[in-house]
Design an enzyme around this catalytic site. Structure first.
Site, PDB file in Angstrom:
ATOM      1  N   GLU A 117      -8.352  -4.417   5.102  1.00 47.65           N
ATOM      2  CA  GLU A 117      -8.208  -4.182   3.662  1.00 47.65           C
ATOM      3  C   GLU A 117      -7.090  -5.038   3.072  1.00 47.65           C
ATOM      4  O   GLU A 117      -7.198  -5.522   1.952  1.00 47.65           O
ATOM      5  CB  GLU A 117      -7.966  -2.695   3.400  1.00 47.65           C
ATOM      6  CG  GLU A 117      -9.185  -1.860   3.765  1.00 47.65           C
ATOM      7  CD  GLU A 117      -8.886  -0.388   3.927  1.00 47.65           C
ATOM      8  OE1 GLU A 117      -9.088   0.354   2.960  1.00 47.65           O
ATOM      9  OE2 GLU A 117      -8.461   0.035   5.009  1.00 47.65           O
TER      10      GLU A 117
ATOM     11  N   ARG B 106      -2.556  -1.924  -3.464  1.00 49.65           N
ATOM     12  CA  ARG B 106      -3.729  -1.057  -3.323  1.00 49.65           C
ATOM     13  C   ARG B 106      -3.526   0.140  -4.248  1.00 49.65           C
ATOM     14  O   ARG B 106      -2.486   0.798  -4.215  1.00 49.65           O
ATOM     15  CB  ARG B 106      -3.833  -0.563  -1.889  1.00 49.65           C
ATOM     16  CG  ARG B 106      -4.943   0.427  -1.744  1.00 49.65           C
ATOM     17  CD  ARG B 106      -4.880   1.116  -0.409  1.00 49.65           C
ATOM     18  NE  ARG B 106      -5.961   2.079  -0.328  1.00 49.65           N
ATOM     19  CZ  ARG B 106      -5.897   3.199   0.367  1.00 49.65           C
ATOM     20  NH1 ARG B 106      -4.806   3.498   1.057  1.00 49.65           N
ATOM     21  NH2 ARG B 106      -6.908   4.016   0.395  1.00 49.65           N
TER      22      ARG B 106
ATOM     23  N   VAL C 159     -11.777   5.233  14.162  1.00 52.13           N
ATOM     24  CA  VAL C 159     -12.790   5.831  15.042  1.00 52.13           C
ATOM     25  C   VAL C 159     -13.942   4.839  15.240  1.00 52.13           C
ATOM     26  O   VAL C 159     -14.382   4.592  16.365  1.00 52.13           O
ATOM     27  CB  VAL C 159     -13.318   7.166  14.456  1.00 52.13           C
ATOM     28  CG1 VAL C 159     -14.406   7.748  15.350  1.00 52.13           C
ATOM     29  CG2 VAL C 159     -12.185   8.163  14.274  1.00 52.13           C
TER      30      VAL C 159
ATOM     31  N   GLY D 259     -12.165   6.696   9.882  1.00 52.29           N
ATOM     32  CA  GLY D 259     -10.786   6.755  10.367  1.00 52.29           C
ATOM     33  C   GLY D 259     -10.349   8.206  10.208  1.00 52.29           C
ATOM     34  O   GLY D 259     -11.137   9.122  10.450  1.00 52.29           O
TER      35      GLY D 259
ATOM     36  N   HIS E 115     -12.510   3.928  -0.215  1.00 53.04           N
ATOM     37  CA  HIS E 115     -12.564   2.919   0.853  1.00 53.04           C
ATOM     38  C   HIS E 115     -13.376   1.686   0.404  1.00 53.04           C
ATOM     39  O   HIS E 115     -13.905   0.960   1.237  1.00 53.04           O
ATOM     40  CB  HIS E 115     -13.230   3.452   2.143  1.00 53.04           C
ATOM     41  CG  HIS E 115     -12.537   4.607   2.784  1.00 53.04           C
ATOM     42  ND1 HIS E 115     -13.231   5.703   3.270  1.00 53.04           N
ATOM     43  CD2 HIS E 115     -11.235   4.834   3.043  1.00 53.04           C
ATOM     44  CE1 HIS E 115     -12.375   6.562   3.795  1.00 53.04           C
ATOM     45  NE2 HIS E 115     -11.159   6.056   3.672  1.00 53.04           N
TER      46      HIS E 115
ATOM     47  N   ASN F 104       0.871  -1.174   0.000  1.00 56.06           N
ATOM     48  CA  ASN F 104       0.000   0.000   0.000  1.00 56.06           C
ATOM     49  C   ASN F 104       0.910   1.227   0.000  1.00 56.06           C
ATOM     50  O   ASN F 104       1.457   1.594   1.036  1.00 56.06           O
ATOM     51  CB  ASN F 104      -0.891  -0.057   1.249  1.00 56.06           C
ATOM     52  CG  ASN F 104      -1.844   1.115   1.326  1.00 56.06           C
ATOM     53  OD1 ASN F 104      -1.776   2.050   0.528  1.00 56.06           O
ATOM     54  ND2 ASN F 104      -2.730   1.073   2.309  1.00 56.06           N
TER      55      ASN F 104
ATOM     56  N   ARG G  35     -10.628  17.141   6.910  1.00 57.24           N
ATOM     57  CA  ARG G  35     -11.396  17.487   5.699  1.00 57.24           C
ATOM     58  C   ARG G  35     -12.800  17.938   6.067  1.00 57.24           C
ATOM     59  O   ARG G  35     -13.409  17.384   6.988  1.00 57.24           O
ATOM     60  CB  ARG G  35     -11.496  16.281   4.761  1.00 57.24           C
ATOM     61  CG  ARG G  35     -10.193  15.961   4.064  1.00 57.24           C
ATOM     62  CD  ARG G  35     -10.305  14.699   3.240  1.00 57.24           C
ATOM     63  NE  ARG G  35      -9.265  13.762   3.627  1.00 57.24           N
ATOM     64  CZ  ARG G  35      -9.266  12.468   3.343  1.00 57.24           C
ATOM     65  NH1 ARG G  35     -10.256  11.934   2.662  1.00 57.24           N
ATOM     66  NH2 ARG G  35      -8.276  11.690   3.733  1.00 57.24           N
TER      67      ARG G  35
HETATM   68  P1  ADP Z   1      -6.591   5.912   8.227  1.00 59.50           P
HETATM   69  O1  ADP Z   1      -7.846   6.586   7.767  1.00 59.50           O
HETATM   70  O2  ADP Z   1      -5.380   6.776   8.132  1.00 59.50           O
HETATM   71  O3  ADP Z   1      -6.413   4.503   7.702  1.00 59.50           O
HETATM   72  P2  ADP Z   1      -7.415   4.751  10.771  1.00 59.50           P
HETATM   73  O4  ADP Z   1      -8.585   4.020  10.241  1.00 59.50           O
HETATM   74  O5  ADP Z   1      -6.330   3.956  11.399  1.00 59.50           O
HETATM   75  O6  ADP Z   1      -6.770   5.770   9.786  1.00 59.50           O
HETATM   76  O7  ADP Z   1      -7.971   5.785  11.848  1.00 59.50           O
HETATM   77  C1  ADP Z   1      -7.101   6.665  12.520  1.00 59.50           C
HETATM   78  C2  ADP Z   1      -7.920   7.523  13.459  1.00 59.50           C
HETATM   79  O8  ADP Z   1      -8.650   6.665  14.349  1.00 59.50           O
HETATM   80  C3  ADP Z   1      -7.072   8.391  14.375  1.00 59.50           C
HETATM   81  O9  ADP Z   1      -6.813   9.634  13.818  1.00 59.50           O
HETATM   82  C4  ADP Z   1      -7.950   8.545  15.585  1.00 59.50           C
HETATM   83  O10 ADP Z   1      -8.734   9.702  15.442  1.00 59.50           O
HETATM   84  C5  ADP Z   1      -8.885   7.357  15.557  1.00 59.50           C
HETATM   85  N1  ADP Z   1      -8.689   6.459  16.685  1.00 59.50           N
HETATM   86  C6  ADP Z   1      -7.772   5.473  16.815  1.00 59.50           C
HETATM   87  N2  ADP Z   1      -7.894   4.885  18.030  1.00 59.50           N
HETATM   88  C7  ADP Z   1      -8.897   5.531  18.674  1.00 59.50           C
HETATM   89  C8  ADP Z   1      -9.500   5.417  19.967  1.00 59.50           C
HETATM   90  N3  ADP Z   1      -9.088   4.512  20.848  1.00 59.50           N
HETATM   91  N4  ADP Z   1     -10.508   6.278  20.254  1.00 59.50           N
HETATM   92  C9  ADP Z   1     -10.916   7.188  19.356  1.00 59.50           C
HETATM   93  N5  ADP Z   1     -10.406   7.354  18.157  1.00 59.50           N
HETATM   94  C10 ADP Z   1      -9.394   6.545  17.812  1.00 59.50           C
END
Ligand code: ADP
Length: 400
Positions: free
Chosen positions: A385, A91, A332, A210, A180, A7, A241
């Site tokens: 993924e 990816r 998230v 995320g 996604h 990726n 964003r």
């Molecule tokens: P990406 O979109 O870069 O693939 P992820 O799906 O890994 O990212 O999501 C990253 C985001 O997830 C972080 O910026 C954070 O806001 C959120 N996150 C990760 N762990 C937690 C948690 N325990 N509680 C709340 N939010 C979290």
């Protein structure tokens, strides 16, 4: 079959090595800060010790070589020879209208991915660099490309077209694509298993939230609609964003603030969302913490974020004329119980009976956060993924 999944981002390269006999992960890792003199390679063999190496890594070509070197390293490696790699899956963010499914890399496929650079100038070129680097370092090894947009190609015209002059679609393919897709595909299949019903019967809303965030209306296993559009800026409010807004804000801001088009573009992509409203962070963990400490800006950011997500779920239930389940996934969605609570508690009209205790449980398994007997279910389903990329690669290479 041993499959390497890659990726590539603009300055990063993440990888996972799979043994597809058992779908076991043999190693995971990433190269970050590519192009700088302090690039970092982080490598973790399954069951082994994480290795961190800082060195100058000029480009993706060199990054791929470093990955191959560490995978076959005497001490930290998981293979004796690179000839053990049977295939590589990549990816690729944008497949435009050309790619409706994953496909084997050929000269024509590469040409088409290059033609799509305009649509994803930050994302497609590094993926292409990854493909050419693999050709160089693993000559003859079949490669497969898996597109973020492909799963959403099932959208009908009424959901993928913008109500603007059709000539823009005809000439430049300006339309909604959605992103996604690999994750929406994976979690909707997983959800059907948990629900114990065929995917072809289900009306699902999948929320991949995320850093970037999108939700999708998955009707009978296919995307009917999704919140991201021509680019990943449209739709939900995200970390940095804006998501949906009145497009007239762009010329208005340019005039009032004497900004350039590029500056406004960067404002909407990098300085908006949770970060802009809270003034604190784009990370939901920090927003929730500040909110708990009484910060009113963090609370406003949280309320806007969850309100906008709730509206999308309601809209998609209407679009599908019903709903069987809502699925939360990604950083998230999988981890933030306060976000899930704020969204679900006010969806009682959809037949959601939210379960506070189940929502607080922590698990890596897919699970319900609604009460037994709830007319509409809500599930937390961890996304994967990389596994879906490995599976697609396996199937395509096996049958080619
Ligand atoms: P990406 O979109 O870069 O693939 P992820 O799906 O890994 O990212 O999501 C990253 C985001 O997830 C972080 O910026 C954070 O806001 C959120 N996150 C990760 N762990 C937690 C948690 N325990 N509680 C709340 N939010 C979290």
């Amino acid at each position: 079959m041993i499959i390497l999944v890659m990726n590539a981002g603009s300055s990063s390269l993440k990888y996972q090595l799979y043994n597809m006999e058992s779908e076991a992960v043999l190693a995971v890792g990433r190269v970050e800060r590519i192009g700088m003199d302090d690039s970092i390679l982080t490598h973790e063999p399954t069951g082994g010790i994480e290795v961190n190496r800082v060195s100058e890594i000029l480009d993706h070509n060199e990054a791929v070589r470093k990955v191959i070197d560490i995978l076959t390293h005497r001490e930290h490696g998981v293979m004796t020879s690179i000839s053990e790699i049977n295939a590589v899956g990549h990816r690729v963010v944008h497949g435009g209208e050309s790619f409706k499914q994953s496909t084997l890399v050929t000269q024509e496929v590469k040409q088409e991915i290059r033609r799509l650079f305009d649509l994803a100038p930050l994302h497609n070129p590094p993926a292409m660099m990854g493909i050419t680097a693999v050709e160089l370092h693993l000559p003859g090894v079949p490669q497969v490309v898996v597109f973020d947009t492909a799963f959403h190609q099932s959208m009908p015209k009424e959901s993928f077209l913008y109500p603007i002059p059709m000539v823009l679609y005809r000439r430049h393919k300006i339309r909604r694509y959605g992103f996604h897709g690999t994750s929406h595909d994976y979690v909707s299949k997983q959800a059907a298993k948990v629900l114990g019903r065929p995917l072809e019967e289900l009306k699902l809303v999948t929320c991949h939230i995320g850093n970037g965030a999108s939700c999708a209306a998955i009707l009978h296993g296919k995307t009917l609609d999704t919140s991201m559009g021509l680019t990943p800026l449209e739709g939900l409010m995200m970390g940095t964003r804006s998501g949906d807004l009145d497009p007239a804000i762009v010329p208005f801001t340019i005039n009032k603030e004497e900004l350039t088009l590029n500056e406004v573009n960067s404002m909407l992509n990098k300085h908006s969302g949770l970060l802009a409203i809270s003034g604190i962070s784009s990370d939901m963990r920090e927003i929730v913490q500040a909110m708990d400490e009484g910060d009113s800006h963090a609370k406003l950011a949280f309320d806007m974020y969850t309100y906008r997500l709730r509206k999308y779920i309601g809209a998609y239930a209407a679009a599908m004329d019903g709903i069987d389940a809502v699925i939360f996934t990604a950083g998230v969605g999988e981890n933030s119980w306060p976000v899930r609570k704020a969204v679900c508690e006010k969806l009682t009209f959809l037949g959601i009976e939210f379960d506070e205790e189940r929502n607080l449980e922590r698990s890596k398994e897919a699970r319900y956060i609604t009460k037994d007997g709830s007319r509409t279910s809500v599930l937390v389903v961890p996304t994967n993924e990389e596994l879906l990329i490995a599976r697609d690669t396996f199937e395509i290479v096996k049958s080619s």
